[in-house]
Design a protein around this motif. Sequence first.
Motif, PDB file in Angstrom:
ATOM      1  N   PHE A 192      35.913  48.124  51.775  1.00 47.37           N
ATOM      2  CA  PHE A 192      35.791  49.417  52.436  1.00 47.37           C
ATOM      3  C   PHE A 192      35.612  50.555  51.440  1.00 47.37           C
ATOM      4  CE2 PHE A 192      37.594  46.837  55.707  1.00 47.37           C
ATOM      5  CZ  PHE A 192      37.020  47.328  56.872  1.00 47.37           C
ATOM      6  N   THR A 193      36.106  50.349  50.227  1.00 47.53           N
ATOM      7  CA  THR A 193      35.998  51.440  49.260  1.00 47.53           C
ATOM      8  C   THR A 193      34.888  51.192  48.242  1.00 47.53           C
ATOM      9  OG1 THR A 193      37.773  50.345  48.062  1.00 47.53           O
ATOM     10  CG2 THR A 193      38.391  52.236  49.399  1.00 47.53           C
ATOM     11  N   SER A 194      34.417  49.925  48.171  1.00 44.19           N
ATOM     12  CA  SER A 194      33.408  49.642  47.129  1.00 44.19           C
ATOM     13  C   SER A 194      31.982  49.858  47.617  1.00 44.19           C
ATOM     14  CB  SER A 194      33.565  48.212  46.614  1.00 44.19           C
ATOM     15  OG  SER A 194      33.291  47.310  47.660  1.00 44.19           O
ATOM     16  N   ALA A 195      31.786  49.952  48.949  1.00 45.55           N
ATOM     17  CA  ALA A 195      30.414  50.102  49.466  1.00 45.55           C
ATOM     18  C   ALA A 195      29.843  51.446  49.017  1.00 45.55           C
ATOM     19  CB  ALA A 195      30.432  50.023  50.991  1.00 45.55           C
ATOM     20  N   SER A 196      28.529  51.412  48.636  1.00 47.09           N
ATOM     21  CA  SER A 196      27.929  52.670  48.188  1.00 47.09           C
ATOM     22  C   SER A 196      27.393  53.461  49.389  1.00 47.09           C
ATOM     23  CB  SER A 196      26.797  52.378  47.195  1.00 47.09           C
ATOM     24  OG  SER A 196      25.845  51.572  47.815  1.00 47.09           O
ATOM     25  N   GLY A 197      27.165  54.744  49.235  1.00 44.78           N
ATOM     26  CA  GLY A 197      26.670  55.593  50.322  1.00 44.78           C
ATOM     27  C   GLY A 197      27.832  56.081  51.172  1.00 44.78           C
ATOM     28  N   GLY A 198      27.531  56.839  52.190  1.00 48.46           N
ATOM     29  CA  GLY A 198      28.575  57.381  53.070  1.00 48.46           C
ATOM     30  C   GLY A 198      29.153  56.301  53.972  1.00 48.46           C
ATOM     31  N   MET A 199      30.244  56.624  54.663  1.00 52.13           N
ATOM     32  CA  MET A 199      30.928  55.642  55.521  1.00 52.13           C
ATOM     33  C   MET A 199      30.015  55.098  56.621  1.00 52.13           C
ATOM     34  SD  MET A 199      33.701  54.272  55.040  1.00 52.13           S
ATOM     35  CE  MET A 199      34.632  53.723  56.458  1.00 52.13           C
ATOM     36  N   GLU A 200      29.205  56.009  57.219  1.00 54.87           N
ATOM     37  CA  GLU A 200      28.362  55.542  58.333  1.00 54.87           C
ATOM     38  C   GLU A 200      27.334  54.532  57.858  1.00 54.87           C
ATOM     39  OE1 GLU A 200      26.899  58.145  61.226  1.00 54.87           O
ATOM     40  OE2 GLU A 200      28.808  59.208  61.413  1.00 54.87           O
ATOM     41  N   LYS A 201      26.748  54.824  56.714  1.00 59.59           N
ATOM     42  CA  LYS A 201      25.756  53.900  56.154  1.00 59.59           C
ATOM     43  C   LYS A 201      26.449  52.582  55.787  1.00 59.59           C
ATOM     44  CE  LYS A 201      22.039  53.890  52.812  1.00 59.59           C
ATOM     45  NZ  LYS A 201      22.502  53.478  51.496  1.00 59.59           N
ATOM     46  N   ALA A 202      27.642  52.684  55.226  1.00 60.72           N
ATOM     47  CA  ALA A 202      28.385  51.484  54.834  1.00 60.72           C
ATOM     48  C   ALA A 202      28.726  50.646  56.063  1.00 60.72           C
ATOM     49  CB  ALA A 202      29.662  51.884  54.101  1.00 60.72           C
ATOM     50  N   ALA A 203      29.142  51.315  57.140  1.00 62.84           N
ATOM     51  CA  ALA A 203      29.499  50.579  58.355  1.00 62.84           C
ATOM     52  C   ALA A 203      28.267  49.896  58.950  1.00 62.84           C
ATOM     53  CB  ALA A 203      30.127  51.527  59.371  1.00 62.84           C
TER      54      ALA A 203
END
Length: 358
Positions: A170-181
């Motif tokens: 959850f913290t390692s994904a790049s970009g904003g939260m929406e893009k990560a989700a």
Amino acid sequence: MRASQQDFENAVNQVKLLKKDPGNQVKLQLYALYKQATDGPCNVSKPGVFDLVNKAKWEAWNALGSLPKETARQNYVDLVSSLSPSSEASNQGKSGADVKVQESKDIVVTSEDGITKIMFNRPPKKNAITFQMYQDIILALKNASTDNSAITVFTGAGDYYCSGNDLTNFTSASGGMEKAAEGGAVLLREFVNSFIDFPKPLVAVVNGPAVGISVTLLGLFDAVYASDKATFHTPFSHLGQSPEACSSYTFPKIMGSAKATEMLLFGKKLTAREACAQGLVTEVFPDSTFKKEIWTRLKAYAKLPPNSMRISKQLIRKNEKEKLHAVNAEECSTLKERWLSEECINAIMSFLSRKSKL
Ligand SMILES: CCCCCCCCCCC/C=C/C(=O)SCCNC(=O)CCNC(=O)[C@H](O)C(C)(C)COP(=O)(O)OP(=O)(O)OC[C@H]1O[C@@H](n2cnc3c(N)ncnc32)[C@H](O)[C@@H]1OP(=O)(O)O
């Protein structure tokens, strides 16, 4: 003799004529050598973490560093010639001797005695699944579906089977939260699809506690054998999340909706014997004899006629496939929303700041 430009062009054309798919690893290598031979060292920026295919291609090309164009051209020609029809034929006759079939740190894939074994191998983190591991498993299942093994087995290294999704994803994904989700949902859907569509008998050897997605996936396995040290825990509400891997459909079907509710909504942890009584586990063994007994049994099963087992599995799965794909799509889209919720973000932060544990 060095490969000429004409040799290289001939090899490029020869690749298009290959009768048998050489597999993803070889295709990535061919791509990388082709780019190096034509464009030189990798000169484009790395694709995002969720752009799986382009990221893998970029990594293969980038790994060639400053290899000279002429050497890349020669290596490409050599690789294509090793894939010529005569070597294709000789590869087909290979027996399933004890070989490591996929190089990756946290997922170890081996093949022996007609069994392809896919092992979670990250004991210091209780085998929690990272983004890379999801991708490695997708690839391992793709390879196992066409290799010459009769059955495929998942197990864990160390004291855990698997502690589920690595919460640092959850913290390692790049970009904003929406893009990560959005990316997480795409990855999860592809990952679960590879279990729904897997054509051969799929067996879990649950050596210790199992958490989250490593439990829900079991509803898509054909047999689940457990040590009496194993436990089965799906703390989705505690994490502000919702069920995945088709468990919102398979669990009520396997154990009835009342028992499935206790697991999936209330996060009740089952012992191996409870999970067996509820139909999620096939058989439980004392931990002291588990490994010996189970591998002896699986080796005997792997000697059964493989085509017959495959066809029988497909008969069992056929009528449900469409339903399972629809459930998977809906669960992923629900989770995408959940991951952005305050409930979920708070729960993850709490775990990561070591304020909470299951
Ligand atoms: C917006 C982005 C979207 C992301 C998209 C992801 C893609 C698909 C997601 C699919 C959905 C899946 C859902 C699930 O699987 S839910 C379940 C998640 N798992 C957990 O909640 C378990 C958390 N872990 C624990 O509660 C305990 O660690 C555990 C009970 C498993 C073991 O406790 P114990 O006391 O025996 O051991 P430690 O806690 O000391 O653990 C040792 C080290 O391992 C680390 N660890 C363990 N599990 C995890 C985990 N799941 N994720 C990350 N790290 C984990 C633990 O932190 C310790 O590390 P350190 O030694 O460094 O402290």
